[in-house]
Write a protein that holds these residues in place. Structure first.
Motif, mmCIF file in Angstrom:
data_model
loop_
_atom_site.group_PDB
_atom_site.id
_atom_site.type_symbol
_atom_site.label_atom_id
_atom_site.label_comp_id
_atom_site.label_asym_id
_atom_site.label_seq_id
_atom_site.Cartn_x
_atom_site.Cartn_y
_atom_site.Cartn_z
ATOM 1 N N GLN A 5 0.865 -1.067 0.084
ATOM 2 C CA GLN A 5 0.021 -0.113 0.022
ATOM 3 C C GLN A 5 0.797 1.368 0.068
ATOM 4 O OE1 GLN A 5 -2.052 -1.006 3.225
ATOM 5 N NE2 GLN A 5 -3.898 -1.524 2.360
ATOM 6 N N ILE A 8 1.919 1.814 -3.543
ATOM 7 C CA ILE A 8 1.132 2.465 -4.346
ATOM 8 C C ILE A 8 0.869 3.976 -3.814
ATOM 9 C CG2 ILE A 8 -1.237 2.568 -4.709
ATOM 10 C CD1 ILE A 8 -1.066 -0.625 -4.442
ATOM 11 N N VAL A 9 0.961 4.374 -2.680
ATOM 12 C CA VAL A 9 0.714 5.894 -2.346
ATOM 13 C C VAL A 9 2.028 6.502 -2.893
ATOM 14 C CG1 VAL A 9 0.855 7.494 -0.577
ATOM 15 C CG2 VAL A 9 -0.703 5.538 -0.453
ATOM 16 N N GLY A 12 2.298 5.809 -6.948
ATOM 17 C CA GLY A 12 1.553 5.925 -7.853
ATOM 18 C C GLY A 12 0.626 7.299 -7.633
ATOM 19 N N LEU A 13 0.024 7.345 -6.192
ATOM 20 C CA LEU A 13 -0.866 8.651 -5.811
ATOM 21 C C LEU A 13 -0.131 9.774 -5.839
ATOM 22 C CD1 LEU A 13 -3.223 7.093 -3.202
ATOM 23 C CD2 LEU A 13 -3.447 7.346 -5.769
ATOM 24 N N LEU A 14 1.037 9.847 -5.262
ATOM 25 C CA LEU A 14 1.772 11.180 -5.023
ATOM 26 C C LEU A 14 2.313 11.517 -6.427
ATOM 27 C CD1 LEU A 14 3.728 10.757 -1.411
ATOM 28 C CD2 LEU A 14 1.534 12.227 -2.168
ATOM 29 N N ALA A 16 0.978 11.055 -9.118
ATOM 30 C CA ALA A 16 -0.144 11.569 -9.829
ATOM 31 C C ALA A 16 -0.341 13.247 -9.588
ATOM 32 C CB ALA A 16 -1.348 10.851 -9.687
ATOM 33 N N LEU A 17 -0.385 13.540 -8.369
ATOM 34 C CA LEU A 17 -0.361 14.793 -7.942
ATOM 35 C C LEU A 17 0.575 15.701 -8.458
ATOM 36 C CD1 LEU A 17 -1.805 16.799 -5.862
ATOM 37 C CD2 LEU A 17 0.098 16.091 -4.224
ATOM 38 N N THR A 107 0.333 5.164 -20.572
ATOM 39 C CA THR A 107 0.287 3.825 -19.554
ATOM 40 C C THR A 107 0.261 2.665 -20.365
ATOM 41 O OG1 THR A 107 -2.110 4.315 -19.364
ATOM 42 C CG2 THR A 107 -0.288 5.241 -17.770
#
Length: 145
Positions: A5, A8-9, A12-14, A16-17, A107
């Motif tokens: 997890q 992924i953060v 992936g998420l950071l 994306a920001l 992607t």
């Protein structure tokens, strides 16, 4: 939070920001009439600054031609892509809100290459991957039309 997890953060998420903010900065810079060469050099300065900070705080430095050659290739491919987006914005007036979903269909290129080159097809659920890819394509078509 599990290690997966956290990956992924962080992976992936950071990003994306940050990539989202980068897209806004891209539009902003190109609206002010920067030439594509100066634009790429300016981006390069930002990348060098981030790299210098990481180089200074990371005690585990590893270099090899086997690692550096594809990293330079990544920079070349990314630089060409960024210049093409800049031209789309500055010369043709394309809105970043339509371009971003289209160029982020990259992607799919990455997925296909990774499935073959790194044999990742062995470790993924191809049905879910195919459905997700179809959603990406549909989203790109929807946003660009």
């Amino acid at each position: 939070m599990t290690q997966e997890q956290m990956g992924i953060v962080i992976g992936g998420l950071l990003p994306a920001l940050f990539f989202g903010v980068a897209g806004v900065c891209q539009k902003w810079s190109n609206q002010h009439g920067i030439s594509t060469g100066a634009y790429l050099v300016s981006i390069g300065v930002g990348v060098v600054l981030v790299g210098a900070v990481l180089w200074a705080i990371n005690t585990d430095q590893k270099f090899s031609s086997a690692a550096i050659v594809p990293a330079v290739g990544m920079g070349i491919a990314w630089g060409i892509g960024v210049v093409l987006v800049a031209i789309g914005i500055s010369k043709y007036g394309a809105p970043i809100s339509q371009l971003a979903p289209l160029y982020n269909m990259n992607t799919l290129v990455t997925v296909v290459i990774a499935l073959v080159v790194f044999s990742e097809w062995k470790d993924v659920n191809l049905v879910k991957l195919t459905i997700g890819a179809l959603f990406i394509i549909l989203g790109g078509v929807l946003v660009s039309s």
